[in-house]
Design an enzyme around this catalytic site. Structure first.
Site, PDB file in Angstrom:
ATOM      1  N   ASP A  92      75.885  49.783  64.753  1.00 22.57           N
ATOM      2  CA  ASP A  92      74.967  50.901  64.525  1.00 22.57           C
ATOM      3  C   ASP A  92      73.753  50.368  63.771  1.00 22.57           C
ATOM      4  OD1 ASP A  92      73.601  53.161  63.803  1.00 22.57           O
ATOM      5  OD2 ASP A  92      75.340  54.255  63.047  1.00 22.57           O
ATOM      6  N   SER A 122      55.629  49.824  72.834  1.00 27.12           N
ATOM      7  CA  SER A 122      55.326  50.811  73.866  1.00 27.12           C
ATOM      8  C   SER A 122      53.823  51.046  73.868  1.00 27.12           C
ATOM      9  CB  SER A 122      56.053  52.126  73.574  1.00 27.12           C
ATOM     10  OG  SER A 122      55.571  53.172  74.396  1.00 27.12           O
ATOM     11  N   TYR A 172      58.261  59.626  67.571  1.00 21.71           N
ATOM     12  CA  TYR A 172      58.453  58.361  68.274  1.00 21.71           C
ATOM     13  C   TYR A 172      57.165  57.552  68.328  1.00 21.71           C
ATOM     14  CZ  TYR A 172      59.196  55.164  72.226  1.00 21.71           C
ATOM     15  OH  TYR A 172      59.271  54.057  73.027  1.00 21.71           O
TER      16      TYR A 172
END
Length: 271
Positions: A81, A161, A176
């Protein structure tokens, strides 16, 4: 890729999509890959595809309390995690002791949560920031330490991105995009730090445009109607393999070359 054969790579978020494609490409290139993933069954499925490849895919789980887990098989399909610092620390420690010191770190793991900024859920915001920013910072710090201790001229590639450079009007992005803008800044700041230290460790921000992965549909982030309404999704999109090929390109550059930012988009994308 010749210089990386037999070397160790860590790929976060290796269970599906871009992370799985990068893992597969690196294994085909002869690297030993340690995949950090929560969905271990996905990595196990990927192992079938890698059976005849020159390298091996290893998937890591932070909790190594069971001796049998360590003894079973050549493919390590264990969970990690990335929102938990200790998982990352234990994962890199395990990699060093059982596979070897890391030469390449691909910070690929990233999440989007179905919330908003105007009335959003605080824990969802934190999940995005912990995964998209804090995990990258922690993993990079630990990888650089290992590289320095072993005199490795390593490479860190942060999967960013276009949303980390341009704000896109898309219903599910909320925090995001802010996390990816932060990743753009953090990658460049790390490059400055390494340059001041006269280090040969390279760091690159790799920013894809639209990629045909399951992220938009995971956890019901968008309804079918929202998918239809978002114009960008009707256009051509990149495949995960295109991002993996970009990673291979970066790794193929000579040590004297520092690619600070590589942006790849599907043809005709205008966002």
């Amino acid at each position: 890729m010749e210089n990386w054969k037999g070397k160790v790579a860590i790929v976060t978020g290796a269970s599906a999509g871009i992370g799985a494609a990068i893992s597969l490409a690196l294994v085909k290139g002869g690297m030993k890959v340690v995949g950090f993933a929560r969905r271990s069954e996905r990595v196990q499925q990927l192992s079938t595809e890698l059976a005849d490849q020159p390298g091996k895919l290893w998937a890591f789980k932070a909790d190594l309390t069971k001796e049998q887990d360590i003894l079973d098989g050549k493919l390590w399909a264990f969970k990690a995690d990335l929102t938990k610092e200790q998982d990352i620390l234990d994962g890199i420690k395990w990699t060093t002791e059982n596979v070897g010191p890391v030469s390449v770190l691909i910070n690929n793991a990233g999440i989007i949560q179905k919330t908003t900024l105007h009335d959003g859920d605080t824990q969802m915001w934190k999940n995005v920031l912990d995964t998209n920013i804090m995990a990258v910072a922690i993993a990079s710090r630990e990888a650089i330490r290992i590289m320095n201790e072993n005199n490795i001229d390593g490479y860190i590639i942060n999967i960013n991105s276009v949303a980390g450079h341009v704000v896109i009007d898309m219903p599910i992005l909320n925090i995001y995009s802010a996390s990816k803008f932060a990743l753009t800044s953090m990658t460049e700041t790390l490059r400055f730090e390494l340059a001041r230290l006269k280090s040969n460790i390279r760091v690159t921000s790799l920013s894809p445009g639209g990629v045909n992965t399951e992220i938009a549909l995971t956890n019901n982030l968008m309804t079918a109607e929202e998918m239809k309404q978002f114009e960008g999704l009707a256009r051509p999109m990149l495949e995960s393999e295109d991002v993996a090929n970009a990673v291979l390109y970066l790794l193929s550059t000579p040590l004297r070359v520092q690619v600070t930012e590589l942006t790849i988009r599907p043809i005709r994308e205008v966002n």
